[in-house]
Design a protein around this motif. Structure first.
Motif, short mmCIF file in Angstrom:
data_model
loop_
_atom_site.label_atom_id
_atom_site.label_comp_id
_atom_site.label_asym_id
_atom_site.label_seq_id
_atom_site.Cartn_x
_atom_site.Cartn_y
_atom_site.Cartn_z
N UNK A 58 68.48 89.34 73.61
CA UNK A 58 69.19 90.43 73.07
C UNK A 58 70.87 89.99 73.21
N UNK A 59 71.62 90.63 72.34
CA UNK A 59 73.17 90.38 72.40
C UNK A 59 73.84 91.67 72.55
N UNK A 60 75.03 91.48 72.94
CA UNK A 60 75.70 90.40 73.74
C UNK A 60 74.80 90.08 74.95
N UNK A 61 74.77 88.63 75.18
CA UNK A 61 73.81 87.87 76.30
C UNK A 61 74.74 87.72 77.31
N UNK A 62 74.38 88.11 78.55
CA UNK A 62 75.00 87.70 79.64
C UNK A 62 73.90 86.86 80.61
N UNK A 63 74.37 85.60 80.81
CA UNK A 63 73.51 84.28 81.45
C UNK A 63 73.64 84.70 82.94
N UNK A 64 72.42 83.81 83.50
CA UNK A 64 72.59 84.07 85.00
C UNK A 64 71.34 84.72 85.64
N UNK A 65 70.56 83.98 86.23
CA UNK A 65 69.52 84.21 86.93
C UNK A 65 69.39 84.34 88.37
N UNK A 66 70.54 83.82 88.97
CA UNK A 66 70.80 83.36 90.56
C UNK A 66 71.99 84.50 90.89
N UNK A 67 71.52 85.32 91.79
CA UNK A 67 72.57 86.27 92.22
C UNK A 67 72.71 86.55 93.69
N UNK A 68 73.87 86.74 94.37
CA UNK A 68 74.07 87.17 95.66
C UNK A 68 74.94 88.40 95.60
N UNK A 69 74.67 89.40 96.28
CA UNK A 69 75.72 90.39 96.12
C UNK A 69 75.31 91.93 96.99
N UNK A 70 75.90 92.75 96.88
CA UNK A 70 75.67 94.10 97.58
C UNK A 70 75.08 95.12 96.88
N UNK A 71 74.13 95.77 97.54
CA UNK A 71 73.33 96.88 96.50
C UNK A 71 74.27 98.16 96.45
N UNK A 72 74.72 98.34 95.06
CA UNK A 72 75.52 99.67 94.82
C UNK A 72 74.78 100.68 94.66
N UNK A 73 73.59 100.74 94.20
CA UNK A 73 72.91 102.15 93.87
C UNK A 73 71.27 101.55 93.94
N UNK A 74 70.38 102.55 93.95
CA UNK A 74 69.00 102.31 93.87
C UNK A 74 68.48 103.27 92.65
N UNK A 75 67.42 102.68 92.18
CA UNK A 75 66.88 103.53 91.12
C UNK A 75 65.67 104.55 91.81
N UNK A 76 64.86 105.03 91.14
CA UNK A 76 63.83 105.90 91.94
C UNK A 76 62.70 105.12 92.61
N UNK A 77 62.42 105.53 93.65
CA UNK A 77 61.58 105.10 94.50
C UNK A 77 61.63 103.61 94.97
N UNK A 78 62.54 103.33 95.60
CA UNK A 78 63.04 102.05 96.23
C UNK A 78 63.40 102.22 97.60
N UNK A 79 62.39 102.38 98.59
CA UNK A 79 62.63 102.48 100.10
C UNK A 79 62.97 101.07 100.74
N UNK A 80 62.79 100.05 100.02
CA UNK A 80 63.15 98.81 100.51
C UNK A 80 64.79 98.53 100.87
N UNK A 81 65.42 99.26 99.92
CA UNK A 81 67.03 98.70 100.14
C UNK A 81 67.93 100.08 100.14
N UNK A 82 69.01 99.82 100.91
CA UNK A 82 70.02 101.20 100.82
C UNK A 82 71.28 100.66 100.46
N UNK A 83 72.00 101.41 100.04
CA UNK A 83 73.47 101.15 99.38
C UNK A 83 74.05 100.39 100.49
#
Length: 306
Positions: A58-83
């Motif tokens: 789909x376009x516009x296309x943002x490339x990139x499959x490798x990431x390192x960063x900080x959790x900004x928000x969580x969707x429903x039912x995500x007990x594994x991670x916190x902001x």
């Protein structure tokens, strides 16, 4: 959010900085504030349309499959991670559009893990795709302590991880590379040999009985050079040459895997897995990072800092 994107399939010249809406966060996903993104050959191959026969885009296309960063928000039912949690991952979705060359990216929890404590942001961003590829390749051939593993393109992003993971499992490693990278391979614990014509004979000089397993991370004639050295063709893996499967080996396409990321993090934090970052570019210079990556002579990894 700020992102590097393409409005249609194209080259580095079409990769431009733009403002796009923040990503939506589905159930089972987190929103990641990107600190660094890894650059891989698949990024510019995907952007050129090279994967169009097998992957929706789909376009516009943002490339990139490798990431390192900080959790900004969580969707429903995500007990594994916190902001606020620091994470890294291989965030390849089912279609190509919303990647890591951006200030924010959403990702399923199955694609990420907590960032290794021993790695900085740039190093962590350089791990996922390449190191997962190496780990999953090694898991196909299952080397055990004392066996000899041949790693093709051993100084590259995938190969340098392959060397270290095989060594961590007790294997002897012979690695192919240009002569300028031989000392680098020795520092990782591999015995270097120069690639090119006569490779099979040079490897046999180091291992007269042949090798127990071979990992092809470059393509070209690596499969052909490896087969005479192997007693069991089933212990050959290639990520670049489908003919490996025709000879009884394996043709591998890496998959996102939380548990494998956890294992890689443990190796890093135990001092068994180091990350050589050849160069870090600011996000706005992603096109220059692609051009350097396309030269095919990078030692280790190229990353973008955000």
């Amino acid at each position: 959010m700020r992102a590097m994107a393409l409005n249609n399939y194209g080259t580095a010249d079409e990769l431009t900085e733009t403002e796009l809406p923040d990503p939506k966060v589905a159930p089972g996903e987190v929103l990641i504030r990107v600190r660094a993104a890894g650059v891989n050959p698949v990024d510019w191959k995907l952007a050129s349309g090279g994967l169009d026969p097998v992957m929706e885009a789909g376009f516009p296309m943002i490339p990139g499959w490798d990431v390192a960063g900080v959790v900004e928000a969580t969707g429903f039912d995500v007990p594994e991670y916190r902001v606020g949690d620091e994470v890294y991952g291989y965030i390849r979705k089912d279609w190509a559009q919303n990647g890591a060359y951006a200030e924010l990216v959403s990702a399923s929890v199955r694609m990420i893990a907590h960032k290794p404590l021993s790695l900085d942001w740039n190093q962590a961003a350089g791990v996922p795709l390449a190191a997962l590829t190496a780990l999953q390749s090694i898991d196909r051939v299952v080397p055990v302590s004392g066996e000899t593993v041949l790693v093709h393109a051993a100084a590259g992003g995938v190969g340098s991880f392959g060397v270290q993971i095989a060594r961590a499992r007790g294997a002897r490693v012979i690695g192919t590379a240009s002569e300028r990278n031989h000392e680098f391979l020795r520092s990782l614990g591999a015995e270097p040999v120069t690639y090119g014509e006569g490779l099979t004979e040079r490897v046999r000089a180091l291992a007269p009985e042949g090798v127990d397993a071979a990992l092809d991370f470059v393509g070209e004639d690596a499969v052909e050079a490896s087969l005479p050295l192997l007693e069991e063709p089933a212990r050959l893996v290639s990520i670049a040459d489908p003919s490996a499967a025709e000879h009884g080996g394996h043709y591998l396409w890496v998959r996102p895997d939380h548990d494998d990321l956890v294992e890689l993090g443990r190796l890093a934090d135990r001092g068994k897995l180091s990350v050589h970052v050849e160069r870090a570019f600011p996000l706005s210079e992603a096109a220059d990072a692609w051009r350097l990556n396309q030269e095919g002579r990078t030692r280790g990894k190229i990353v973008l800092t955000v």
